[in-house]
Write a protein that holds these residues in place. Structure first.
Motif, mmCIF file in Angstrom:
data_model
loop_
_atom_site.group_PDB
_atom_site.id
_atom_site.type_symbol
_atom_site.label_atom_id
_atom_site.label_comp_id
_atom_site.label_asym_id
_atom_site.label_seq_id
_atom_site.Cartn_x
_atom_site.Cartn_y
_atom_site.Cartn_z
ATOM 1 N N PHE A 56 -8.280 10.182 -11.319
ATOM 2 C CA PHE A 56 -7.296 9.104 -11.197
ATOM 3 C C PHE A 56 -6.121 9.440 -12.114
ATOM 4 O O PHE A 56 -5.908 8.783 -13.144
ATOM 5 N N PRO A 57 -5.338 10.464 -11.748
ATOM 6 C CA PRO A 57 -4.310 10.973 -12.662
ATOM 7 C C PRO A 57 -3.206 9.967 -12.951
ATOM 8 O O PRO A 57 -2.463 10.123 -13.920
ATOM 9 N N GLU A 66 4.730 8.500 2.335
ATOM 10 C CA GLU A 66 5.439 9.455 1.483
ATOM 11 C C GLU A 66 5.888 8.799 0.176
ATOM 12 O O GLU A 66 6.995 9.004 -0.314
ATOM 13 N N HIS A 67 4.982 8.020 -0.369
ATOM 14 C CA HIS A 67 5.165 7.411 -1.688
ATOM 15 C C HIS A 67 3.965 7.787 -2.550
ATOM 16 O O HIS A 67 2.822 7.517 -2.175
ATOM 17 N N VAL A 68 4.205 8.412 -3.667
ATOM 18 C CA VAL A 68 3.124 8.834 -4.547
ATOM 19 C C VAL A 68 3.119 7.965 -5.802
ATOM 20 O O VAL A 68 4.170 7.733 -6.418
ATOM 21 N N VAL A 69 1.950 7.463 -6.154
ATOM 22 C CA VAL A 69 1.803 6.635 -7.356
ATOM 23 C C VAL A 69 1.783 7.549 -8.573
ATOM 24 O O VAL A 69 0.949 8.453 -8.673
ATOM 25 N N THR A 77 4.135 2.348 -11.025
ATOM 26 C CA THR A 77 5.353 3.138 -10.829
ATOM 27 C C THR A 77 5.122 4.162 -9.726
ATOM 28 O O THR A 77 4.141 4.912 -9.757
ATOM 29 N N VAL A 78 6.028 4.179 -8.749
ATOM 30 C CA VAL A 78 5.854 4.977 -7.537
ATOM 31 C C VAL A 78 7.111 5.788 -7.265
ATOM 32 O O VAL A 78 8.232 5.311 -7.493
ATOM 33 N N ILE A 102 0.848 -1.194 0.000
ATOM 34 C CA ILE A 102 0.000 0.000 0.000
ATOM 35 C C ILE A 102 0.881 1.241 0.000
ATOM 36 O O ILE A 102 1.876 1.314 0.722
ATOM 37 N N TRP A 103 0.497 2.204 -0.832
ATOM 38 C CA TRP A 103 1.243 3.455 -0.962
ATOM 39 C C TRP A 103 0.384 4.610 -0.488
ATOM 40 O O TRP A 103 -0.797 4.718 -0.824
#
Length: 426
Positions: A275-276, A114-117, A135-136, A31-32
């Motif tokens: 959902f960018p 602090e991980h953005v997809v 990709t994260v 989970i991110w």
């Protein structure tokens, strides 16, 4: 082993993680979460623009916000709220509940904070059994990683990107404008005349709060009849806003042709589904507030390993999230089968057409309201899950009725649901 990705650690994402951890030894969740903490939209911040990493602020909480539903109906089925205290709780108490939920089920050690997809791409575009290439970016190190997920749950919420309707001549408006996403407190509107556009929950609550400091508040909306509750003496309901009077002006033109001269305009007009991170090859479209193509507002009809938790509106959120998540996981573990892709498409299209025939505007496709009970009951039946208890539905509907006629004081009420399954007002 099946890697199951989860995007977002708000209420829906935490629920997805909690159940994914126990669904099967063969499921490994990842989970991110782009922020530093759990809670999603319930994490209040004074910031209204960018967060510490320069990303748009996610939360739409304002300082005084209290829930419109009593906590007695809002809990996840396996984790009740503490019995003591008020029924209608402030956002800080709701955040504590989610933090306690996370701690109780030992969730945080599984969360990549602090991980953005950045991007989601199907590994086999066009194939219903595709996996997902995610990709994260690690926001602390700027490092990119790629994970291949057997399935993916989208739990990024839909109360963070403001919807602002088109108003003719708004560029000529001399007063201040703001969306409720950026509203934090009433004091900037002291002694002003304010127009609030929109009469859903935030529009009503914020209008009432503004009345404590503003000279006059106009609640502008397109409801077929005025909201029936007693309102503050300096709050007046008006028709929706369609334009600004020609020339540089503080005068708003309403749908019925009347005009209002105001100092400020506050949009309480809702939010976009966005959902960018989904690549075009994911085959997801959002038009007129419809996320398409979804089977039962949840599962991608062409790619059934992709699920969107929490899309429906005007619902009992946490219990609905819980059943949606477990429904999807029953499919992933093989305990339940889904219809074919073509059958899911037919089901989604039939629901869409039925809504239109019933007079529902296209943009309200995901608005369930009273339809939520049949929706949840059907998911529960298909997946052999417990339904939402009848006493929870009864209390929800009771409060909905009370609020309609007692907007100013209904949050002072206290409810309990006893061991006998009967709710009581204290």
């Amino acid at each position: 082993m099946k890697t199951v990705g989860i995007i977002g650690a708000g209420a829906a994402g935490l629920c997805a993680l909690r159940h994914a951890l126990t669904a099967s030894p063969n499921i490994v969740p990842v989970i991110w979460e782009q922020s530093k903490v759990v809670g999603g939209t319930w994490v209040y911040t004074d910031n209204i623009d960018k967060d510490d990493h320069g990303l748009p602020v996610h939360s739409s909480m304002y300082k005084s916000l209290r829930t419109n539903l009593p906590k007695e109906v809002m809990s996840f089925p396996d984790f009740p709220f503490p019995a003591e205290g008020d029924s209608f709780i402030p956002h800080a108490a709701m955040l504590r509940y989610l933090q306690d939920y996370s701690q109780n089920f030992d969730l945080e050690r599984h969360i990549k904070f602090e991980h953005v997809v950045l991007e989601v791409v199907p590994s086999k575009p066009g194939a219903s059994d595709t996996e997902w290439i995610v990709t994260v970016r690690d926001l602390t190190s700027d490092k990119l990683t790629t994970t291949l997920c057997h399935a993916l749950l989208i739990c990024n919420g839909h109360y963070s990107v403001p919807y602002i309707p088109s108003i003719d001549g708004i560029e000529n408006f001399c007063g201040s404008t703001m969306h409720s996403h950026s509203y934090r407190e009433a004091s900037p509107y002291s002694d002003q005349t304010v127009a609030v556009l929109g009469a859903s929950a935030s529009g009503l609550d914020i209008s009432v709060e503004l009345c404590s400091v503003a000279k006059k508040v106009y609640l502008c909306h397109n409801l077929p009849i005025p909201f029936p509750a007693a309102l503050p003496s300096n709050l007046e309901q008006k028709a929706g806003i369609v334009g600004v009077k020609q020339g540089t002006s503080n005068t708003l033109v309403l749908k019925d042709g009347s005009e209002l001269e105001v100092d400020a305009l506050l949009y309480c007009t809702g939010y976009y589904y966005t959902f960018p991170f989904l690549a075009d090859s994911c085959g997801v479209t959002v038009e007129d507030q419809q996320v398409w193509p979804l089977y039962r507002h949840l599962i991608h009809c062409d790619y059934p390993t992709l699920a969107f938790v929490g899309i429906p509106t005007k619902i009992l959120p946490f219990p609905l999230f819980d059943i949606q998540v477990r429904f999807f996981l029953r499919f992933l573990t093989g305990e339940m089968s889904l219809p074919s892709c073509s059958e899911m498409h037919d089901d989604a299209l039939a629901y869409h057409n039925r809504c239109l025939q019933e007079g529902c505007p296209p943009k309200q496709l995901h608005l369930l309201a009273s339809k939520q009970w049949d929706y949840v009951a059907e998911l529960a039946r298909l997946a052999n899950l417990p339904n939402i208890p009848s006493e929870v539905r009864q209390l929800y509907e009771l409060v909905h009725g009370i609020r309609k006629y007692d907007l100013l004081t209904f949050k002072q009420k206290k409810f309990v649901i006893g061991q006998d399954g009967i709710y009581r007002e204290m």
